[in-house]
Design a protein around this motif. Structure first.
Motif, short mmCIF file in Angstrom:
data_model
loop_
_atom_site.label_atom_id
_atom_site.label_comp_id
_atom_site.label_asym_id
_atom_site.label_seq_id
_atom_site.Cartn_x
_atom_site.Cartn_y
_atom_site.Cartn_z
N LEU A 287 40.74 45.30 81.20
CA LEU A 287 40.19 45.24 82.49
C LEU A 287 39.45 46.17 82.78
N ASP A 288 38.39 46.23 83.85
CA ASP A 288 37.52 47.08 84.49
C ASP A 288 38.23 47.99 85.32
N ASP A 289 37.96 49.30 85.16
CA ASP A 289 38.70 50.23 85.91
C ASP A 289 38.64 49.77 87.63
N THR A 290 37.81 49.04 88.17
CA THR A 290 37.88 48.60 89.56
C THR A 290 38.48 47.43 89.86
N THR A 291 38.97 46.75 88.59
CA THR A 291 39.70 45.28 88.72
C THR A 291 41.13 45.77 89.67
N LEU A 292 41.49 44.92 90.66
CA LEU A 292 42.47 45.22 91.52
C LEU A 292 43.62 44.39 90.90
N VAL A 293 44.78 45.37 90.65
CA VAL A 293 45.92 44.73 90.01
C VAL A 293 47.22 44.71 91.10
N PRO A 294 47.56 43.33 91.17
CA PRO A 294 48.59 43.20 92.47
C PRO A 294 49.89 43.66 92.48
N GLY A 295 50.47 44.15 93.28
CA GLY A 295 51.83 44.64 93.16
C GLY A 295 52.45 44.29 94.42
N VAL A 296 53.73 44.91 94.48
CA VAL A 296 54.69 44.69 95.68
C VAL A 296 55.10 46.33 96.06
N ALA A 297 54.89 46.55 97.23
CA ALA A 297 55.38 47.88 97.76
C ALA A 297 56.56 47.70 98.68
N VAL A 298 57.52 48.50 98.63
CA VAL A 298 58.90 48.35 99.25
C VAL A 298 59.26 49.61 99.96
N GLU A 299 59.48 49.42 101.35
CA GLU A 299 59.48 50.77 102.13
C GLU A 299 61.28 50.77 102.26
N SER A 300 61.79 51.70 102.46
CA SER A 300 63.30 52.02 102.54
C SER A 300 63.41 53.45 103.05
N SER A 301 64.39 53.42 104.11
CA SER A 301 64.94 54.76 104.56
C SER A 301 65.51 55.61 103.71
N ARG A 302 66.08 54.78 102.78
CA ARG A 302 67.16 55.35 101.43
C ARG A 302 66.40 55.07 100.29
N ALA A 303 65.14 55.51 100.21
CA ALA A 303 64.29 55.20 99.28
C ALA A 303 64.65 55.58 97.79
N LYS A 304 65.19 56.74 97.70
CA LYS A 304 65.68 57.45 96.45
C LYS A 304 66.96 56.95 95.94
N PRO A 305 68.19 56.48 96.70
CA PRO A 305 69.06 55.82 96.23
C PRO A 305 68.62 54.39 95.86
N LEU A 306 67.90 53.70 96.59
CA LEU A 306 67.12 52.46 96.30
C LEU A 306 66.50 52.36 94.79
N ALA A 307 65.87 53.44 94.68
CA ALA A 307 64.81 53.52 93.24
C ALA A 307 65.81 53.96 92.32
N ALA A 308 66.88 54.43 92.56
CA ALA A 308 67.85 54.80 91.54
C ALA A 308 68.62 53.64 91.14
N TRP A 309 69.24 52.85 91.90
CA TRP A 309 69.70 51.54 91.68
C TRP A 309 69.01 50.54 90.86
N MET A 310 67.79 50.64 91.34
CA MET A 310 66.79 49.63 90.74
C MET A 310 66.36 50.19 89.25
N ASN A 311 66.67 51.45 89.14
CA ASN A 311 65.89 52.12 87.75
C ASN A 311 67.24 51.41 86.61
N GLY A 312 68.19 51.01 87.11
CA GLY A 312 69.30 50.42 85.99
C GLY A 312 69.23 49.00 85.80
N LEU A 313 68.15 48.48 86.33
CA LEU A 313 68.03 46.97 86.38
C LEU A 313 67.33 46.40 85.15
N GLU A 314 66.53 47.20 84.69
CA GLU A 314 65.67 46.77 83.54
C GLU A 314 64.46 45.86 84.17
#
Length: 393
Positions: A287-314
């Motif tokens: 892909l070209d460096d400028t190609t836009l890769v799509p994604g999803v951003a999630v906001e959470s007031s408890r972002a670190k615990p949320l990320a920790a739980w998601m990290n174990g989901l594969e």
């Protein structure tokens, strides 16, 4: 209607037209964001998988290599390699034993494993089974055929021990596998060796190697049975309710230039406590460096615990079901969650379809980012994801 700008890991992503959408209590407040599909370049992607001769890894040749300096062009080298490969006979009954001589055996701490039947019949007219083991970089490659009468955890345990013995590497800390039907046998065999078995479809190198072996090995085997369906097909179950500990507060469709995605993956170990990348060089993304890769951003007031739980989901993929107006999160080997919903409308459907089209244009590459605030300049978690087809075996 409000307008917002989300920052993903220091890269500004203009999220045009944020739409707050009502959700049931406890569910994330969804943000559906519009971006033009035409802004995404349809760059080609090439998958690199190991050749049937494991001693020769697939690699690109730099224009600054000694061959180029001596007057031999990259095209000449590629042509010579193609001629050599075409003239070399591949024995489809041979088993693979390979360890990259440049690899540090002690550094290979995770394996990817498949233990399943192949579309090949033996002399008894019964399906042949095969163990295939590799690591994420394909520095380690091992295969062994088995009769269908010896498929059990003891056979697998002994075979895994022989991988370490024959290749001179230590047993890994973790073994990933993607077939839910083999979970009991694999988990028991690994447990007896003190190895953690991880059900996960993040076995990208293994899945691509199986696809390559189907074309170059299995289909050329004298016992090959064309049109045979996989004995243990991958499940694609109906999505279930998301556990409460995985709820976020808001989510948004976002985009990130491919060059920035590379930076995020390269710095993942230094900057984030949670997340997972992919070996983009091994996968051969062009892909070209400028190609836009799509994604999803999630906001959470408890972002670190949320990320920790998601990290174990594969976590392996995200997809949009436009018919039901939901975002689906795929994890493990056969788990699918209704990650969030949005209010169905022609505009929202068009935006969701644009996101899926952008993902397809990037060869299935996409990402998930967890942030404390969609306007913050950093991520707590970042996962690079890839859509992959069902394996042919």
């Amino acid at each position: 209607m409000t307008t917002a700008t989300a920052i993903v890991a220091g890269h500004g992503l203009a999220l045009r037209r944020s739409l707050p959408l009502p959700n049931p209590p406890g569910r994330p407040i969804s943000l559906s964001l519009s971006f033009p599909a035409r802004s995404l370049q349809h760059a080609a992607r090439r998958m690199i998988v190991p050749s049937s001769r494991p001693s020769r890894r697939c690699r690109s040749i730099s224009s600054e290599s000694p061959t180029a300096a001596s007057g031999t062009t990259e095209e000449d080298v590629d042509a010579d390699e193609e001629e050599e490969e075409e003239g070399e006979e591949v024995d489809p009954q041979a088993e693979v034993r390979y360890l990259d001589p440049d690899a540090d055996p002690d550094s290979i701490r995770e394996w990817e494993l498949d233990f399943c039947s192949r579309p090949i019949l033996d002399a008894r007219g019964k399906k042949v089974w095969e163990l295939v083991v590799c690591d994420a970089t394909l520095s380690l490659q091992f295969t062994r055929y088995f009769p269908n009468t010896s498929i059990n955890s003891v056979t697998l345990r002994d075979a895994l021990a022989s991988v370490a013995d024959e290749l001179g590497v230590p047993l890994p800390d973790r073994v990933r596998f993607f077939r839910a039907q083999m979970q009991t046998i694999i988990t028991r065999a690994c447990g007896e060796l003190g190895v953690k078995a991880v059900p996960s479809r993040r076995c990208v190198s293994l899945l691509l190697w199986l696809e390559e072996r189907y074309e170059t090995v299995y289909s050329r085997h004298p016992g090959f049975q064309a049109g045979t369906r996989p004995l243990l097909a991958l499940d694609n179950p109906f999505p279930t309710t998301l556990p409460e500990n995985l709820f976020g507060d808001k989510w948004a469709f976002v985009q990130l230039p491919f060059s920035s995605v590379r930076e995020e993956v390269e710095s993942l170990g230094r900057r984030y406590a949670f997340g997972a990348g992919l070996d983009l060089d091994l996968l051969g993304f062009e892909l070209d460096d400028t190609t836009l890769v799509p994604g999803v951003a999630v906001e959470s007031s408890r972002a670190k615990p949320l990320a920790a739980w998601m990290n174990g989901l594969e976590i392996c993929a995200l997809e949009v079901d436009t018919g039901r107006a939901i975002l689906i999160l795929a994890a493990g080997v056969s788990t699918r969650y209704v990650y969030a919903g949005y209010q169905k409308s022609p505009a929202a459907t068009q935006e969701a379809e644009a996101w899926e089209a952008a993902k397809k244009a990037c060869g299935g590459l996409h990402f998930l980012a967890v942030q404390e605030n969609l306007n913050s300049d950093g991520c707590v978690g970042f996962w690079l994801l890839l859509d992959l087809p069902q394996p042919p075996v």
